[in-house]
Enzyme design. Structure first.
Site, PDB file in Angstrom:
ATOM      1  N   ASN A 110       5.759  85.642 145.986  1.00  0.00           N
ATOM      2  CA  ASN A 110       6.437  84.090 146.183  1.00  0.00           C
ATOM      3  C   ASN A 110       5.428  83.143 145.848  1.00  0.00           C
ATOM      4  OD1 ASN A 110       7.834  81.880 146.674  1.00  0.00           O
ATOM      5  ND2 ASN A 110       8.024  82.499 148.722  1.00  0.00           N
ATOM      6  N   CYS A 123       7.931  78.575 146.617  1.00  0.00           N
ATOM      7  CA  CYS A 123       8.344  78.182 147.831  1.00  0.00           C
ATOM      8  C   CYS A 123       8.039  76.682 147.506  1.00  0.00           C
ATOM      9  CB  CYS A 123       7.879  78.603 149.004  1.00  0.00           C
ATOM     10  SG  CYS A 123       8.562  77.681 150.253  1.00  0.00           S
ATOM     11  N   ASN A 139      13.941  80.671 142.149  1.00  0.00           N
ATOM     12  CA  ASN A 139      13.550  80.064 143.481  1.00  0.00           C
ATOM     13  C   ASN A 139      14.482  78.773 143.616  1.00  0.00           C
ATOM     14  OD1 ASN A 139      12.856  79.271 146.075  1.00  0.00           O
ATOM     15  ND2 ASN A 139      11.114  80.494 145.983  1.00  0.00           N
ATOM     16  N   GLY A 166      22.546  80.752 143.048  1.00  0.00           N
ATOM     17  CA  GLY A 166      23.910  80.611 143.142  1.00  0.00           C
ATOM     18  C   GLY A 166      24.960  81.489 142.922  1.00  0.00           C
TER      19      GLY A 166
END
Lengths: 253, 302
Positions: B125, B128, B190, B242
């Site tokens: 990741n 973030c 992200n 989405g």
């Protein structure tokens, strides 16, 4: 226990004042599993996030939800009518701890924090004292329904009904009349803090129901953070699964 | 009918993965339907030490979406390996550990710890938006992104997927950097950095002032970036951002995604992944498509 989710019919709607509504929703399976203090997460068409609303009353078939218009979502919710369906996810959260029905309890509610205490008034009946605070006479809700179940005392900030002052004032008065086994409180943070302080001073266990902006409702997304102290360390617990009911000594108000 | 897809040597029974940060450590949505229904789970982002996350409010409603500013609240890698991962043992779905750090060394450490675990795949990741150190700071700079991936690659032979931030000028150059540094797969996007203000108090709704935007509002951006990246790299791409219905998944896969992740849509309807799978299968049947792999990257651009 599995979570339940579905669309259920609204069978009755009441409007208390300019911004507070009561819905009775027929959802037998969910209602049968719900205990006082739990909440449901309600989907509103056109909005991404569900809205958490605590259960005011329940029987084996029906959940009663009382809510206040706070923003666009709850405004849209208030437009739903009997016959229409509401998409509920529930029952969620931990609910109030259960004492023997003969326990002497105090129910301290402020504004839209009053409804979840009504279910407790039914459980403890005449052994409960309800202390209900409102801004003024116009914002009074559910007073008659509490009075039908238990000793009920009302305070208004402006003195337009009942005791002139806050719920904390009513609580001091009630405690001067005799002890209590537990205080259950729900309302604005300032009120909860005042109640928790008095409970601490009088060594009475106190459970508070708190709210926070929420998304999933089931402990998956971690957005509904609540400052709590566990093992002497301050951490963020989550209102949806660790609460909404916390011990007043555990939650940082 | 085949729904199985392979990413970096890992077989997913179907292309539906729950997105990191939206499904905890897998147990919550398992109470609605067994996790075996899913291709995989990307678990809550982990860091070397426990993190409490940001002060509330951490969430805000937005038009067709939501903002969050959780800030990587997690119990830390030790607690995850001891207390959480064992709960997933024997469960037939791909388990992906999402890992973050404040420094390159921390990312390397996470790779080393996870390499020795029964996790199926690591998702780095570097995107973030809600933490002060690390996070998206690594995902918005090609050389930093490459440094993180290189350091993790050295410490693990597990399949390594890298989750990219959309808050960049050129997504393709970042994607190429992580591919060159040794990533086995890329997931994107992200959240996009966003903001809401309460006009009555003039205060931002989020305590962090800003947060990550997700939900259907970001889908076209995610789709565009997936299409651009899938056309530019050789490693598989996992599309997210989405996705709320089966048509979105088909679109993502036609754009080039080999699998997808579902996040914010879970909060409105926990059954979204199950409904999506039903929709995909009906569509394939209607269209006479026997293998989902046949549609991947099949877009006919002008």
């Amino acid at each position: 226990m599995a979570y339940l989710q579905g669309s259920f019919p609204i069978i009755q709607k009441q409007q208390f004042n300019s911004d507070t509504y009561s819905f009775y929703i027929r959802c037998p399976e969910m209602a049968a599993q719900t205990v006082p203090g739990q909440f449901v997460n309600l989907k509103i068409p056109g909005f991404s996030l569900r809205r958490p609303i605590s259960v005011c009353q329940r029987d084996d078939e029906v959940l009663r939800l009382v809510f206040q218009i706070r923003g666009e979502g709850t405004k849209e919710l208030a437009a739903l009518e009997p016959g229409m369906k509401a998409d509920l996810l529930g029952p969620l959260g931990n609910g109030f701890p259960q004492l023997p029905p003969k326990a002497k309890v105090i129910l301290a509610g402020g504004g839209i924090g009053v409804p979840p205490l009504l279910a407790l008034a039914q459980v403890y009946g005449r052994n409960a004292t309800a202390l209900l605070g409102f801004r003024n006479k116009e914002s009074l809700i559910l007073e008659g329904e509490f009075a039908a179940e238990c000793d009920t005392r009302v305070a208004t900030d402006d003195g337009s009904f009942g005791y002139h002052g806050f719920v904390t004032g009513l609580l001091e008065r009630r405690l001067s009349e005799g002890p209590a086994d537990m205080i259950f409180a729900c309302g604005p943070l300032a009120m909860l803090k005042g109640i928790a302080d008095i409970a601490e001073k009088n060594q009475i266990p106190c459970k508070v129901s708190v709210e926070e902006r929420m998304a999933c409702g089931i402990g998956a997304c971690l957005v509904c953070a609540c400052r709590t102290v566990r093992d002497g360390k301050e951490i963020y617990s989550h209102v949806c699964t660790d609460g909404p009911v916390f011990d007043s000594r555990e939650v940082v108000l | 009918m085949n729904l199985e897809v392979k990413i970096a040597g890992v077989t997913f029974k179907n292309p539906i993965i729950l997105a990191s940060g939206c499904c905890g450590f897998g147990q919550e949505y398992d109470k609605f339907y067994p996790m075996e229904a899913l291709g995989g789970l990307s678990l809550k982002g982990l860091t070397p030490n426990e993190r409490q996350g940001n002060p509330p409010p951490r969430v805000a409603e937005t038009p067709s979406g939501m903002l969050n500013s959780v800030g990587l609240q997690n119990p830390g890698i030790d607690a995850f390996l001891e207390r959480e991962l064992p709960n997933l043992a024997g469960r037939d779905t791909v388990k992906i550990a999402n890992a973050a750090g404040a420094t390159v060394e921390e990312y390397a450490y996470m790779a080393q710890r996870l390499d020795a675990s029964p996790i199926d795949m690591i998702e780095a990741n570097i995107s973030c938006p809600n933490v002060k150190q690390g996070g998206a700071a690594f995902g918005t700079d090609c050389s930093m992104a490459a440094q993180v991936v290189t350091a993790m690659r050295k410490n693990t032979t597990k399949p390594l997927m890298v989750k990219l931030s959309p808050n960049v000028t050129d997504i393709v150059s970042i994607a190429k950097s992580v591919e060159d540094a040794g990533a086995d797969a890329i997931s994107l996007i992200n959240t996009l950095l966003g903001m809401r203000i309460d006009i009555s108090t003039r205060r931002p709704v989020l305590h962090q002032n800003v947060g990550g935007l997700s939900g259907p509002a970001v889908f076209p951006i995610a789709l565009r970036m997936v299409w651009q990246v899938a056309g530019a790299v050789k490693i598989p791409v996992v599309g997210l951002g989405g996705i709320a219905k089966w048509q979105d998944v088909i679109e993502m896969m036609i754009a080039g995604a080999k699998a997808v992740q579902i996040g914010a849509a879970l909060f409105g309807d926990p059954f979204t992944p199950v409904k999506i799978l039903e929709g995909i299968q009906q569509w394939m049947e209607q269209k006479g498509i026997s293998d989902i792999n046949d549609i991947i990257g099949s877009v006919q651009p002008y």
